[in-house]
Motif scaffolding. Structure first.
Motif, PDB file in Angstrom:
ATOM      1  N   LEU A  42       0.856  -1.115   0.017  1.00 16.65           N
ATOM      2  CA  LEU A  42      -0.152  -0.044   0.112  1.00 16.65           C
ATOM      3  C   LEU A  42       0.670   1.141   0.035  1.00 16.65           C
ATOM      4  O   LEU A  42       0.571   2.219  -0.561  1.00 16.65           O
ATOM      5  CB  LEU A  42      -0.981   0.194   1.081  1.00 16.65           C
ATOM      6  N   ILE A  43       2.024   1.274   0.655  1.00 19.71           N
ATOM      7  CA  ILE A  43       2.814   2.140   0.611  1.00 19.71           C
ATOM      8  C   ILE A  43       3.370   2.759  -0.516  1.00 19.71           C
ATOM      9  O   ILE A  43       3.703   3.702  -1.164  1.00 19.71           O
ATOM     10  CB  ILE A  43       4.131   1.931   1.496  1.00 19.71           C
ATOM     11  N   VAL A  44       3.657   1.667  -1.595  1.00 22.65           N
ATOM     12  CA  VAL A  44       4.402   1.656  -2.759  1.00 22.65           C
ATOM     13  C   VAL A  44       3.134   2.336  -3.761  1.00 22.65           C
ATOM     14  O   VAL A  44       3.250   3.120  -4.508  1.00 22.65           O
ATOM     15  CB  VAL A  44       4.756   0.329  -3.324  1.00 22.65           C
ATOM     16  N   LYS A  45       1.989   1.613  -3.601  1.00 20.71           N
ATOM     17  CA  LYS A  45       0.788   2.216  -4.236  1.00 20.71           C
ATOM     18  C   LYS A  45       0.485   3.534  -4.216  1.00 20.71           C
ATOM     19  O   LYS A  45       0.355   4.430  -5.145  1.00 20.71           O
ATOM     20  CB  LYS A  45      -0.443   1.538  -3.955  1.00 20.71           C
ATOM     21  N   VAL A  46       0.526   4.097  -2.879  1.00 19.10           N
ATOM     22  CA  VAL A  46       0.272   5.303  -2.630  1.00 19.10           C
ATOM     23  C   VAL A  46       1.463   6.429  -2.953  1.00 19.10           C
ATOM     24  O   VAL A  46       1.167   7.500  -3.839  1.00 19.10           O
ATOM     25  CB  VAL A  46       0.209   5.816  -1.043  1.00 19.10           C
ATOM     26  N   SER A  47       2.683   5.974  -3.101  1.00 21.43           N
ATOM     27  CA  SER A  47       3.738   6.581  -3.787  1.00 21.43           C
ATOM     28  C   SER A  47       3.606   6.784  -5.070  1.00 21.43           C
ATOM     29  O   SER A  47       3.734   7.925  -5.661  1.00 21.43           O
ATOM     30  CB  SER A  47       4.905   5.983  -3.381  1.00 21.43           C
ATOM     31  N   LYS A  49       0.746   6.740  -6.965  1.00 23.97           N
ATOM     32  CA  LYS A  49      -0.526   7.609  -7.104  1.00 23.97           C
ATOM     33  C   LYS A  49       0.053   9.117  -6.737  1.00 23.97           C
ATOM     34  O   LYS A  49      -0.685  10.063  -7.380  1.00 23.97           O
ATOM     35  CB  LYS A  49      -1.501   7.424  -6.040  1.00 23.97           C
ATOM     36  N   LEU A  50       0.874   9.512  -5.941  1.00 26.58           N
ATOM     37  CA  LEU A  50       1.560  10.467  -5.836  1.00 26.58           C
ATOM     38  C   LEU A  50       2.292  11.050  -6.812  1.00 26.58           C
ATOM     39  O   LEU A  50       3.023  12.342  -7.046  1.00 26.58           O
ATOM     40  CB  LEU A  50       2.173  10.959  -4.386  1.00 26.58           C
ATOM     41  N   GLY A  51       2.628  10.403  -7.909  1.00 21.75           N
ATOM     42  CA  GLY A  51       3.339  10.676  -9.077  1.00 21.75           C
ATOM     43  C   GLY A  51       4.967  10.253  -9.035  1.00 21.75           C
ATOM     44  O   GLY A  51       5.602  10.758  -9.688  1.00 21.75           O
ATOM     45  N   PHE A  52       5.058   9.363  -8.205  1.00 23.51           N
ATOM     46  CA  PHE A  52       6.618   8.976  -8.168  1.00 23.51           C
ATOM     47  C   PHE A  52       6.647   7.512  -8.425  1.00 23.51           C
ATOM     48  O   PHE A  52       5.792   6.818  -8.630  1.00 23.51           O
ATOM     49  CB  PHE A  52       6.901   8.830  -6.413  1.00 23.51           C
ATOM     50  N   SER A  53       7.937   7.198  -8.939  1.00 19.35           N
ATOM     51  CA  SER A  53       8.062   5.833  -9.401  1.00 19.35           C
ATOM     52  C   SER A  53       7.789   4.551  -8.284  1.00 19.35           C
ATOM     53  O   SER A  53       7.627   3.489  -8.564  1.00 19.35           O
ATOM     54  CB  SER A  53       9.624   5.594 -10.042  1.00 19.35           C
ATOM     55  N   GLY A  54       8.280   5.114  -7.140  1.00 27.20           N
ATOM     56  CA  GLY A  54       7.970   4.203  -5.696  1.00 27.20           C
ATOM     57  C   GLY A  54       8.420   4.894  -4.649  1.00 27.20           C
ATOM     58  O   GLY A  54       8.651   6.092  -4.522  1.00 27.20           O
ATOM     59  N   PHE A  55       8.482   4.309  -3.536  1.00 27.50           N
ATOM     60  CA  PHE A  55       8.647   4.640  -2.067  1.00 27.50           C
ATOM     61  C   PHE A  55       9.920   5.370  -2.143  1.00 27.50           C
ATOM     62  O   PHE A  55      10.213   6.397  -1.687  1.00 27.50           O
ATOM     63  CB  PHE A  55       8.461   3.563  -1.122  1.00 27.50           C
ATOM     64  N   LYS A  56      11.062   4.860  -2.631  1.00 29.65           N
ATOM     65  CA  LYS A  56      12.378   5.300  -2.606  1.00 29.65           C
ATOM     66  C   LYS A  56      12.562   6.729  -3.245  1.00 29.65           C
ATOM     67  O   LYS A  56      12.881   7.783  -2.505  1.00 29.65           O
ATOM     68  CB  LYS A  56      13.619   4.487  -2.979  1.00 29.65           C
TER      69      LYS A  56
END
Length: 271
Positions: A42-47, A49-56
């Motif tokens: 879910l953290i990755v999914k939100v990242s 959705k916010l326009g980033f390739s992933g959490f990092k």
């Protein structure tokens, strides 16, 4: 601006991301998931959705932002704040909001919106609630150099206005949420009639943004006292001023002549 497109749980995660230093350089995705009681997926999914390739990428961007020399976090008012603290927070949050929009505004879109207004047969300015004063301010500014605009004061007048528009007309709509019911029926009707739509909104995913030919985004905190009811109005007025000045720069002779006439017309009132 992307928060309204997220689920309630996703919004809660994103709001935590926005807290200063919530994500340190060494913070792992597993730590964040455990702290918030959600899955790493879910953290990755939100990242994303916010326009980033992933959490990092999101974490690196936030750390770079919070570590920059110009960074100054916006602050909420507290019940025990002194008058001095209140004034400092209000003014500092205003500075932050203007700095943010300066880094964000699409100047090509502002220029195109200015051209549309200059070439319009009729200019209609739609808003509801507290945003009405923004439209009235723009109407006053335009009249100073001879450009007439109309501000329908209620839903009935907006619908009547929209019903007689065509492709030669422009509608500028001011709405923080981009989904105010009183506005959207009239916007849909104006769009169907062929009018050009200019929107000033905070909501990137709202129907208003999707219907607009020229969406202008005015990001502001959702915090009710200093956010959407304070800095939101400030950044919208700043966008209106930018649009107004751009219009004047495109018709300098007309603007100068009419500004002189309107200034002289009210000079007698300045005793």
């Amino acid at each position: 601006m992307r928060l309204p497109s997220l689920t309630r749980t996703e919004q809660s995660i994103a709001e935590n991301f926005l807290q200063p230093h919530f994500l340190q350089k060494s913070t792992s995705i597993k730590e964040v998931a455990e702290r918030l009681g959600v899955s790493t997926a879910l953290i990755v999914k939100v990242s994303k959705k916010l326009g980033f390739s992933g959490f990092k990428q999101l974490k690196d961007a936030l750390n770079a932002h919070h570590g920059s020399e110009s960074y100054s976090p916006s602050e909420q008012l507290q019940p025990d704040d002194s008058c001095e603290q209140i004034v400092t927070k209000v003014l500092q949050n205003s500075i932050n909001a203007l700095t943010e929009i300066l880094n964000f505004v699409d100047t090509n879109m502002v220029s195109a919106a200015a051209d549309a207004i200059i070439n319009a047969r009729n200019i209609e300015l739609y808003a509801a609630g507290g945003s009405n004063i923004i439209c009235e301010d723009f109407q006053h500014k335009l009249l100073r150099f001879g450009v007439r605009a109309n501000v329908p004061r209620d839903r009935h007048l907006m619908l009547m206005s929209a019903s007689v528009l065509n492709e030669q007309d422009v509608v500028l709509v001011v709405s923080h949420s981009g989904q105010t019911v009183d506005l959207m029926d009239a916007v849909r009707m104006a769009k169907q009639a062929g009018a050009t739509i200019i929107a000033i909104t905070n909501n990137y995913h709202a129907e208003l943004a999707q219907l607009s030919n020229y969406p202008l985004y005015a990001p502001a905190s959702p915090e009710p006292l200093l956010g959407k009811n304070g800095t939101a109005r400030l950044v919208k007025l700043a966008l209106i001023d930018s649009l107004y000045a751009t219009i004047a720069s495109k018709i300098p002779k007309v603007a100068e002549e009419n500004l002189d006439k309107t200034t002289k017309a009210v000079a007698l009132l300045h005793r």
